[in-house]
Design an enzyme around this catalytic site. Structure first.
Site, PDB file in Angstrom:
ATOM      1  N   THR A 120       0.931  -1.361  -0.054  1.00  0.00           N
ATOM      2  CA  THR A 120       0.037  -0.015  -0.032  1.00  0.00           C
ATOM      3  C   THR A 120       0.832   1.304   0.017  1.00  0.00           C
ATOM      4  O   THR A 120       0.356   2.279  -0.411  1.00  0.00           O
ATOM      5  CB  THR A 120      -0.933   0.159   1.233  1.00  0.00           C
TER       6      THR A 120
ATOM      7  N   GLY B 154      17.859 -11.969   3.419  1.00  0.00           N
ATOM      8  CA  GLY B 154      16.977 -12.117   2.328  1.00  0.00           C
ATOM      9  C   GLY B 154      15.602 -12.587   3.082  1.00  0.00           C
ATOM     10  O   GLY B 154      14.922 -13.271   2.239  1.00  0.00           O
ATOM     11  N   ALA B 155      15.357 -12.215   4.296  1.00  0.00           N
ATOM     12  CA  ALA B 155      14.016 -12.502   5.035  1.00  0.00           C
ATOM     13  C   ALA B 155      12.905 -11.601   4.850  1.00  0.00           C
ATOM     14  O   ALA B 155      11.851 -11.976   5.235  1.00  0.00           O
ATOM     15  CB  ALA B 155      14.448 -12.907   6.590  1.00  0.00           C
TER      16      ALA B 155
ATOM     17  N   ASP C 116       9.763   1.029   5.029  1.00  0.00           N
ATOM     18  CA  ASP C 116      10.888   0.334   5.753  1.00  0.00           C
ATOM     19  C   ASP C 116      11.825   1.334   6.690  1.00  0.00           C
ATOM     20  O   ASP C 116      12.185   1.356   7.776  1.00  0.00           O
ATOM     21  CB  ASP C 116      11.846  -0.553   5.097  1.00  0.00           C
TER      22      ASP C 116
ATOM     23  N   TYR D 135       8.319  -7.203  -7.608  1.00  0.00           N
ATOM     24  CA  TYR D 135       7.767  -5.919  -7.182  1.00  0.00           C
ATOM     25  C   TYR D 135       7.511  -4.889  -8.140  1.00  0.00           C
ATOM     26  O   TYR D 135       6.311  -4.158  -8.091  1.00  0.00           O
ATOM     27  CB  TYR D 135       8.921  -5.676  -6.050  1.00  0.00           C
TER      28      TYR D 135
END
Length: 396
Positions: free
Chosen positions: A37, A126-127, A176, A226
Site C-alpha cells: 500500500t 533475505g528474510a 521500511d 515488485y
C-alpha cells in the site's frame, strides 16, 4: 554494557587492530498489516523489532571508509574513498552504506575524514525484515551523530529511500526506513505514505506474542516482481483517473472502486491489483482501531484477510508463504497470520497465545518441512526503538 556490545567491541579490535569509539543499533521491522500500500499512497502499520544491525565506529585520519561485516566475513574489509562514492557491484552489501554516505555528503558537505565500522546483523539475510533499511539508517545515524551534520531523522529516512531507489535501483516506498528510523518500543506506527503523517499506536498484546516465521526461501527484492506490481497499479490508477479525480489508489474507498469496475472489463488482473491496494488500505485503518480498542480477535481476522488478498488479488505469496500461513492459521491459540514484507518468500507473522508458542512452532515447523522439504525458522521478537546510539567509548 551488554554482552552483545562487549563482543562487538572485541570483534572490532580484532579486525581493525584498535579500539572502537561508539556502538549503535538499528532495528529491523515487521509490517503488522498494510502490504504493498505504501507506493499506492495508502497506509502502512509497521513496527521496529529487536532483531537488527549493530555498528561499531572509529574515526580515521585519512579519507578511507573501511567496512567489515561479521555476517559476510569471507568478503573481508570493503574499502572505498570519500571522493569516489559510485555504486560498485563488487562491493555488494556495502553499496547501501556507500549510498548513504554519498547522499549525506551531497546534502551536508563532504565528510572531513573517513572511518572504520564493524557491522553485525541479527536479521536473517533475505528474510524480508528490512535488513537494507536497517543498514542504511545505521550508517545515516552514525555519520549524522559522529560528524555533527544535524540532519533531521526524517531527512535520514528520505535519504535511505533515495539509496534504495536511485543508488541500488529498487523502486520501493518509504515504509521500511520510516519504521526503522521512527520506531518506538511497544508501539506500532500508522503511517500515511502520501503525507507522511503518522500516529504512534500502543500495542498491548496481553497474553499473545507475534511470532515471525521465516520460510527460508530468500527473496531478492530487486529481482522479484515488485516493480511489475507497482507498474500494474500505476496502470490501474490511470484508468480510474479517467473518471475519478484521485491522485493515488490510497484515496479510493472499496465502494468507489467497485463503481468503476466496468473500466477493467478487458483487464481483470489490473482490477484485482487495484482491489488489493484499496481493500488493504481499509484493513490497515481498521487494524489501528482494533488495537486501540484491544480487540485482538478482530485484529487477527484482519491479518487473515490481508493474506488472502495478497495471495489471490496481488499474487505475491507463493507456495512457501501460503503453506506456512495456512498451517499457522490452523493452530489452536492462533488469532491470525499473514505474509509480511514484499512477498515471493521471506517471512510471515502470526499472533499466537504465549502458552501455545512452543506447540505452535513444533507443529507448524514439522508440517512446513514435510511439505516444502526444508525447515523454517521461528523468532519471537519484541517491538523496539528506532536507530540509536548504544554506547560511547571503547571499554570492553
Amino acid at each position: 554494557m551488554s554482552k552483545k556490545e562487549s563482543d562487538l567491541l572485541k570483534a572490532f579490535e580484532q579486525e581493525f587492530g584498535t579500539a572502537g569509539e561508539a556502538t549503535y543499533f538499528s532495528p529491523g521491522r515487521i509490517n503488522l498489516i498494510g502490504e504493498h500500500t505504501d507506493y499506492n499512497g495508502g497506509h502502512v502499520f509497521p513496527c521496529a523489532i529487536t532483531l537488527g544491525t549493530y555498528g561499531v565506529y572509529r574515526a580515521r585520519d585519512d579519507r578511507k571508509v573501511c567496512l567489515f561485516s561479521g555476517n559476510f566475513a569471507s568478503l573481508g574489509v570493503i574499502e572505498f574513498d570519500l571522493d569516489h562514492l559510485e555504486f560498485e557491484k563488487d562491493h555488494q552489501w556495502a553499496n547501501y552504506a556507500k549510498g548513504m554516505i554519498r547522499y549525506l555528503s551531497e546534502d551536508y558537505g563532504t565528510l572531513p575524514h573517513g572511518f572504520d565500522c564493524y557491522i553485525y546483523g541479527t536479521i536473517p539475510n533475505g528474510a524480508g525484515l528490512s535488513s537494507s533499511a536497517s543498514l542504511e539508517l545505521l550508517i545515516g545515524v552514525i555519520v549524522n551523530e559522529e560528524y555533527g551534520l544535524n540532519a533531521s531523522r526524517l531527512a535520514l529516512i528520505e535519504l535511505g529511500k533515495k539509496v534504495e531507489n536511485e543508488f541500488i535501483g529498487v523502486n520501493s516506498g518509504i515504509m521500511d526506513q520510516f519504521a526503522v528510523g521512527m520506531g518506538q518500543k511497544n508501539h506500532a506506527i500508522l503511517l500515511d505514505c502520501e503525507t507522511l503523517a503518522y500516529d504512534l499506536v500502543t500495542v498491548k498484546m496481553d497474553n499473545h506474542v507475534i511470532v515471525i516465521m521465516n520460510t527460508n526461501k530468500r527473496r531478492e527484492l530487486a529481482d522479484s516482481k515488485y516493480n511489475e506490481r507497482r507498474a500494474e497499479c500505476e496502470e490501474a490508477l490511470k484508468l480510474i483517473q479517467s473518471v475519478e479525480q484521485v491522485e493515488s489508489l490510497g484515496q479510493l474507498t472499496v465502494a468507489q472502486l467497485e463503481k468503476v469496475q466496468g473500466l477493467f472489463e478487458s483487464n481483470e488482473t489490473l482490477y484485482r491489483r487495484a482491489r488489493h491496494a484499496v481493500s488493504e488500505n481499509q484493513r490497515t485503518l481498521d487494524a489501528k482501531e482494533a488495537l486501540e480498542a484491544n480487540q485482538l480477535t478482530v485484529f487477527g481476522q484482519l491479518l487473515n484477510a490481508s493474506h488472502t488478498s495478497l495471495r489471490d488479488d496481488y499474487e505475491v505469496t507463493g507456495k512457501e508463504l501460503d503453506t506456512i500461513v495456512a498451517h499457522a492459521q490452523a493452530q489452536e491459540g492462533t488469532l491470525g497470520a499473514r505474509m509480511t514484507g514484499a512477498g515471493f518468500g521471506g517471512c510471515a507473522i502470526a499472533l499466537v497465545e504465549k502458552e501455545a508458542v512452543t506447540t505452535f512452532i513444533d507443529h507448524v515447523g514439522q508440517a512446513y518441512e514435510q511439505e516444502i522439504g526444508y525447515p523454517a525458522a521461528f523468532y519471537v521478537a519484541d517491538i523496539a526503538d528506532g536507530t540509536s546510539l548504544l554506547n560511547k567509548g571503547a571499554h570492553v
